[in-house]
Design a protein around this motif. Structure first.
Motif, PDB file in Angstrom:
ATOM      1  N   TYR A   4       0.843  -1.188   0.000  1.00 31.47           N
ATOM      2  CA  TYR A   4       0.000   0.000   0.000  1.00 31.47           C
ATOM      3  C   TYR A   4       0.885   1.247   0.000  1.00 31.47           C
ATOM      4  CZ  TYR A   4      -3.655  -3.256   1.408  1.00 31.47           C
ATOM      5  OH  TYR A   4      -4.532  -4.302   1.461  1.00 31.47           O
ATOM      6  N   GLU A   7       0.392   2.724   3.958  1.00 41.47           N
ATOM      7  CA  GLU A   7       0.582   1.790   5.066  1.00 41.47           C
ATOM      8  C   GLU A   7       1.838   0.937   4.918  1.00 41.47           C
ATOM      9  OE1 GLU A   7      -2.219   2.125   3.345  1.00 41.47           O
ATOM     10  OE2 GLU A   7      -3.780   2.691   4.779  1.00 41.47           O
ATOM     11  N   HIS A  37       0.522  -2.705  -6.625  1.00 40.20           N
ATOM     12  CA  HIS A  37       1.034  -1.428  -7.140  1.00 40.20           C
ATOM     13  C   HIS A  37       2.391  -1.644  -7.827  1.00 40.20           C
ATOM     14  CE1 HIS A  37      -2.163   0.784  -5.146  1.00 40.20           C
ATOM     15  NE2 HIS A  37      -1.975  -0.020  -4.120  1.00 40.20           N
TER      16      HIS A  37
END
Length: 179
Positions: A4, A7, A37
């Protein structure tokens, strides 16, 4: 697992890789499996000149992913301080794998506390590139000492161990219910 952008922001991890690279050749290869990602990770790798130290891999079926964990030289767990009250499920899979764990988190958070209870003595603050670099270098040069979970914590992290804990809690709850 998923990286993330907040995070589990890998910015300082890539800075640490770049710093390690500047000290000369290294055999370090960091694999990201099913990170979601992937573009962001590729950008970070290129920006820090560490493309050859990073591989971005597609998802695997669950059982194959577990088998891959069992073969890994080490497992990286990232958790930001804005998640201090959370423990990712991946932590228990990592314990069960009996592999060295490189924890990049806040030392005040539940993730680090759980790993500390498991016997880990070395980690790094996720947002501190120098600490991360020191941890990676330590793992490469000084071996697994302080990075491996205790056998007791491995047993407690297994599905059977977690089921026993749940059963104990349920027994405690039902004992207080009037009949």
């Amino acid at each position: 697992g998923i990286v993330y952008p907040s995070e589990r922001d890998p910015t300082e991890l890539f800075q640490a890789l770049s710093s390690i690279r500047s000290n000369g050749p290294t055999k370090l290869l960091l694999s990201f499996r099913a990170a979601v990602h992937e573009g962001l990770l590729a950008e970070f790798a290129a920006a820090h000149g560490v493309q050859d130290m990073v591989e971005i891999l597609p998802p695997l079926p669950y059982q194959a992913a577990l088998e891959e964990m069992l073969r890994a030289d080490g497992l990286v767990l990232m958790q930001a301080s804005n998640c201090n009250g959370q423990i990712p499920a991946k932590l228990y899979e990592y314990l069960r794998a009996r592999r060295p764990i490189l924890c990049l988190s806040d030392f005040a958070g539940d993730t680090w506390r759980e790993l500390e209870r498991a016997g880990l003595r070395h980690g790094a603050v996720r947002s501190d590139a120098q600490q991360i670099g020191n941890l990676l270098t330590r793992a490469l040069t000084q071996g697994q000492d302080g990075l491996l979970p205790s056998e007791q914590s491995v047993q407690k992290a297994s599905r059977a161990g977690r089921a026993r804990l749940l059963a104990t809690w349920l027994d405690e709850c039902t004992q207080s219910i009037p009949t």
